[in-house]
Motif scaffolding. Structure first.
Motif, mmCIF file in Angstrom:
data_model
loop_
_atom_site.group_PDB
_atom_site.id
_atom_site.type_symbol
_atom_site.label_atom_id
_atom_site.label_comp_id
_atom_site.label_asym_id
_atom_site.label_seq_id
_atom_site.Cartn_x
_atom_site.Cartn_y
_atom_site.Cartn_z
ATOM 1 N N ILE A 47 3.481 5.726 -3.881
ATOM 2 C CA ILE A 47 4.557 6.202 -4.756
ATOM 3 C C ILE A 47 4.151 6.067 -6.220
ATOM 4 C CG2 ILE A 47 6.961 5.801 -5.419
ATOM 5 C CD1 ILE A 47 7.504 4.892 -2.602
ATOM 6 N N ILE A 48 3.480 4.975 -6.567
ATOM 7 C CA ILE A 48 2.990 4.826 -7.939
ATOM 8 C C ILE A 48 1.985 5.927 -8.265
ATOM 9 C CG2 ILE A 48 1.705 3.316 -9.495
ATOM 10 C CD1 ILE A 48 2.889 0.943 -8.036
ATOM 11 N N LYS A 49 1.127 6.259 -7.296
ATOM 12 C CA LYS A 49 0.159 7.336 -7.505
ATOM 13 C C LYS A 49 0.868 8.657 -7.730
ATOM 14 C CE LYS A 49 -3.292 10.035 -5.041
ATOM 15 N NZ LYS A 49 -3.977 10.250 -3.765
ATOM 16 N N GLN A 50 1.912 8.950 -6.943
ATOM 17 C CA GLN A 50 2.658 10.183 -7.130
ATOM 18 C C GLN A 50 3.334 10.218 -8.492
ATOM 19 O OE1 GLN A 50 2.746 12.804 -4.962
ATOM 20 N NE2 GLN A 50 1.248 11.691 -3.748
ATOM 21 N N THR A 51 3.848 9.078 -8.932
ATOM 22 C CA THR A 51 4.478 9.019 -10.254
ATOM 23 C C THR A 51 3.456 9.263 -11.358
ATOM 24 O OG1 THR A 51 6.068 7.425 -9.379
ATOM 25 C CG2 THR A 51 5.897 7.604 -11.772
ATOM 26 N N GLY B 12 -9.264 8.567 -1.813
ATOM 27 C CA GLY B 12 -8.742 7.252 -1.510
ATOM 28 C C GLY B 12 -9.815 6.330 -0.981
ATOM 29 N N VAL B 13 -9.631 5.059 -1.239
ATOM 30 C CA VAL B 13 -10.562 4.037 -0.769
ATOM 31 C C VAL B 13 -9.760 2.984 -0.045
ATOM 32 C CG1 VAL B 13 -12.256 2.314 -1.456
ATOM 33 C CG2 VAL B 13 -12.126 4.474 -2.690
ATOM 34 N N GLY B 14 -10.299 2.484 1.089
ATOM 35 C CA GLY B 14 -9.632 1.417 1.823
ATOM 36 C C GLY B 14 -8.310 1.881 2.413
ATOM 37 N N ALA B 15 -7.230 1.168 2.056
ATOM 38 C CA ALA B 15 -5.919 1.502 2.604
ATOM 39 C C ALA B 15 -5.455 2.875 2.156
ATOM 40 C CB ALA B 15 -4.899 0.434 2.187
ATOM 41 N N LEU B 16 -5.821 3.310 0.931
ATOM 42 C CA LEU B 16 -5.457 4.646 0.485
ATOM 43 C C LEU B 16 -6.117 5.704 1.350
ATOM 44 C CD1 LEU B 16 -5.559 4.324 -3.404
ATOM 45 C CD2 LEU B 16 -3.569 4.503 -1.937
ATOM 46 N N ALA B 17 -7.357 5.483 1.749
ATOM 47 C CA ALA B 17 -8.030 6.438 2.631
ATOM 48 C C ALA B 17 -7.388 6.457 4.010
ATOM 49 C CB ALA B 17 -9.515 6.083 2.747
ATOM 50 N N ILE B 18 -6.896 5.304 4.486
ATOM 51 C CA ILE B 18 -6.229 5.263 5.790
ATOM 52 C C ILE B 18 -4.940 6.079 5.757
ATOM 53 C CG2 ILE B 18 -5.016 3.730 7.392
ATOM 54 C CD1 ILE B 18 -7.087 1.622 6.767
ATOM 55 N N MET B 19 -4.160 5.969 4.687
ATOM 56 C CA MET B 19 -2.907 6.698 4.597
ATOM 57 C C MET B 19 -3.085 8.129 4.130
ATOM 58 S SD MET B 19 -0.212 3.904 3.140
ATOM 59 C CE MET B 19 -1.222 3.475 1.737
ATOM 60 N N ASN B 20 -4.319 8.500 3.719
ATOM 61 C CA ASN B 20 -4.540 9.853 3.241
ATOM 62 C C ASN B 20 -4.287 10.866 4.352
ATOM 63 O OD1 ASN B 20 -5.306 11.839 1.384
ATOM 64 N ND2 ASN B 20 -7.390 11.853 2.181
ATOM 65 N N ASN B 21 -3.431 11.858 4.058
ATOM 66 C CA ASN B 21 -3.086 12.953 4.972
ATOM 67 C C ASN B 21 -2.286 12.489 6.174
ATOM 68 O OD1 ASN B 21 -3.129 15.735 5.204
ATOM 69 N ND2 ASN B 21 -4.800 15.714 6.677
ATOM 70 N N ARG B 22 -1.792 11.236 6.193
ATOM 71 C CA ARG B 22 -0.933 10.768 7.277
ATOM 72 C C ARG B 22 0.537 10.823 6.889
ATOM 73 N NH1 ARG B 22 -3.229 7.858 11.513
ATOM 74 N NH2 ARG B 22 -5.470 7.586 11.347
ATOM 75 N N LEU B 23 0.815 10.817 5.593
ATOM 76 C CA LEU B 23 2.176 10.894 5.109
ATOM 77 C C LEU B 23 2.378 12.234 4.419
ATOM 78 C CD1 LEU B 23 2.523 7.314 3.623
ATOM 79 C CD2 LEU B 23 3.324 8.114 5.831
ATOM 80 N N GLN B 24 3.634 12.608 4.283
ATOM 81 C CA GLN B 24 3.940 13.906 3.703
ATOM 82 C C GLN B 24 3.455 14.012 2.267
ATOM 83 O OE1 GLN B 24 8.090 14.788 3.797
ATOM 84 N NE2 GLN B 24 7.912 16.684 2.648
ATOM 85 N N GLU B 25 3.606 12.919 1.510
ATOM 86 C CA GLU B 25 3.217 12.948 0.092
ATOM 87 C C GLU B 25 1.708 12.889 -0.109
ATOM 88 O OE1 GLU B 25 7.400 12.186 0.309
ATOM 89 O OE2 GLU B 25 5.688 11.339 1.367
ATOM 90 N N THR B 26 0.928 12.524 0.916
ATOM 91 C CA THR B 26 -0.531 12.466 0.796
ATOM 92 C C THR B 26 -1.212 13.601 1.513
ATOM 93 O OG1 THR B 26 -0.743 11.066 2.756
ATOM 94 C CG2 THR B 26 -0.438 9.964 0.629
ATOM 95 N N ASN C 50 0.819 -1.213 0.000
ATOM 96 C CA ASN C 50 0.000 0.000 0.000
ATOM 97 C C ASN C 50 0.849 1.258 0.000
ATOM 98 O OD1 ASN C 50 -3.073 -0.640 0.333
ATOM 99 N ND2 ASN C 50 -2.036 -2.118 1.629
ATOM 100 N N VAL C 51 1.993 1.225 0.671
ATOM 101 C CA VAL C 51 2.881 2.384 0.630
ATOM 102 C C VAL C 51 3.481 2.537 -0.769
ATOM 103 C CG1 VAL C 51 5.035 3.318 1.548
ATOM 104 C CG2 VAL C 51 3.365 2.319 3.088
#
Length: 431
Positions: free
Chosen positions: A269-273, A413-427, A264-265
């Motif tokens: 990175i794939i999304k940022q690319t 984001g959905v599922g794991a993407l929603a969990i990591m949304n706004n928790r990391l610098q790139e999101t 998921n992490v």
């Protein structure tokens, strides 16, 4: 086509290209071995029928019956029972974790029907468990990395402040700090490698596999691919059997959780690319140079990103720490401070420190060389007041609400993407 649809189509095309490349590589690697194995099997079959004078049709019938017996767990070598309580527990573990090795499958109609409903609830609950594990591991890593970041600042002398204003300013700068997804990926990758290497050492000694085969099994099992060509803990007897089976279950559980989090992490990175590629394709020929020469404010200067992110009200952190007064009229000869944007209107020059200021001044702008009128000044102030009220409302509700109109696709984001949304610098929405 909007940005989300363009990113989805680009991802689908890249996945298709990835599949084609993978098929070509695996075909080149494995197809010659398959042809050699077919020739060797045909030769052995012919030699056996000629030596023992066995009817080839009867031999084929026997081999088909063995394949059917193999499907219910009958092997030439003695293996552990498939459907005693421990074997059944191992089976349901592979079901709910979506590994599905395939060495054990239900043979009765009642078992197959029960598996459908059992797997429906069990797989959903396990995915929820993996998501909650991901949320907690990201939170724990964020706390640890923030603590290390603060220690590094103190060691560098930034944290040794004497005045209350400087200490409060440091707290404000650290309040919005988030760990980078690349550091999180590195930590999860190292943890996954350590677990896989430790488990491979155990499997190579207990299962008599080579170390490469053990690493291969770890990846296949931890990633829930589960081919079933190699399956651990299937013999009838082991040395320290209970301890080995417990260690096997713990290694598989930890490995699946870490690899799931790592996948998921990597998807972030794939999304940022993909976002970078879409931005390059859309903004080619229309991108103007950034006037503030900062990496973090490209979104302020690119007209394409300004158009696609109208709800992005706040500039980066390094532009929010020291704000200048907004909508101030200055002479033409004055220079714009570092990190600011100049909005020229013939005889007036406006200092804009965010995308919203530029949009507010554009609402009351005359393209002629006249001075700004009172009516235009009032319209500009009303727009700024409305934006200020929106920011105050979001602050009162503890952060911006997620009811934006542009939340389809990858946005929220959905599922794991929603969990990591706004928790990391790139999101983070502040980037």
């Amino acid at each position: 086509m909007n940005e989300d649809n363009a990113r989805f189509c680009l991802l689908a095309g890249l996945i298709l290209l990835y599949l084609l490349c993978g098929a070509a590589i695996f075909s080149a690697l494995e197809h010659p071995f398959e042809l050699r194995a077919r020739r060797l099997w045909k030769q052995q079959l012919d030699n056996f029928t000629q030596r023992y004078r066995v009817n080839l049709g009867a031999l084929h019938t026997l081999l088909r019956q063995y394949e059917e017996a193999n499907g219910v767990g009958i092997r030439v070598d003695t293996l552990r029972p498939r459907w005693d309580f421990s074997g059944a527990f191992y089976f349901v573990g592979t079901v709910v974790s979506t590994i599905g090795f395939g060495m054990t499958t239900p043979a009765t109609i009642a078992g197959k029907i029960f598996l459908i409903f059992y797997g429906l609830i069990g797989c959903a609950a396990t995915i929820l468990f993996f998501n909650l594990f991901l949320e907690r591991i990201i939170t724990m890593l964020a706390y640890i990395m923030r603590w290390c970041h603060e220690r590094r600042l103190r060691c560098a002398g930034v944290g040794l402040v004497s005045s209350r204003e400087e200490s409060s300013g440091e707290e404000d700068s650290l309040e919005g700090w988030k760990p980078s997804v690349y550091y999180v990926m590195l930590i999860l990758g190292v943890a996954s490698v350590v677990i896989a290497c430790s488990a491979s050492t155990l499997y190579s000694s207990m299962e008599n596999w080579s170390y490469v085969d053990s690493l291969y099994f770890c990846f296949v099992a931890f990633s829930t691919i589960g081919f079933g060509d190699l399956v651990s803990s299937q013999r009838q007897q082991y040395e320290s059997q209970e301890a080995y089976r417990l260690g096997n279950c713990l290694f598989i559980l930890m490995g699946v959780c870490c690899i799931y989090s790592l996948f998921n992490v990597i998807s972030i990175i794939i999304k940022q690319t993909l976002t970078w590629i879409v931005g390059k394709l859309v903004c080619s020929g229309r991108h103007r140079p950034c006037s503030c020469s900062r990496n973090g404010c490209r979104w302020l200067c690119c007209p394409c990103l300004q158009k696609k992110n109208p709800n992005r009200l706040r500039p980066p952190a390094h532009l929010r720490q020291k704000r200048l007064k907004r909508n101030t009229v200055q002479p033409m000869s004055s220079r714009c401070p570092a990190g600011r944007h100049l909005c020229r209107d013939g005889s007036v020059e406006t200092v804009c420190d965010s995308e919203t200021d530029a949009g507010a001044m554009a609402a009351g702008r005359r393209l002629s060389g006249e001075m700004i009128s009172v009516n235009e000044f009032m319209v500009s102030n009303r727009v700024s007041l409305a934006l200020l009220q929106k920011q105050l409302s979001e602050t009162a509700h503890q952060g911006p609400r997620q009811s934006y109109g542009h939340q389809n696709g990858f946005s929220g984001g959905v599922g794991a993407l929603a969990i990591m949304n706004n928790r990391l610098q790139e999101t983070s929405v502040d980037r």
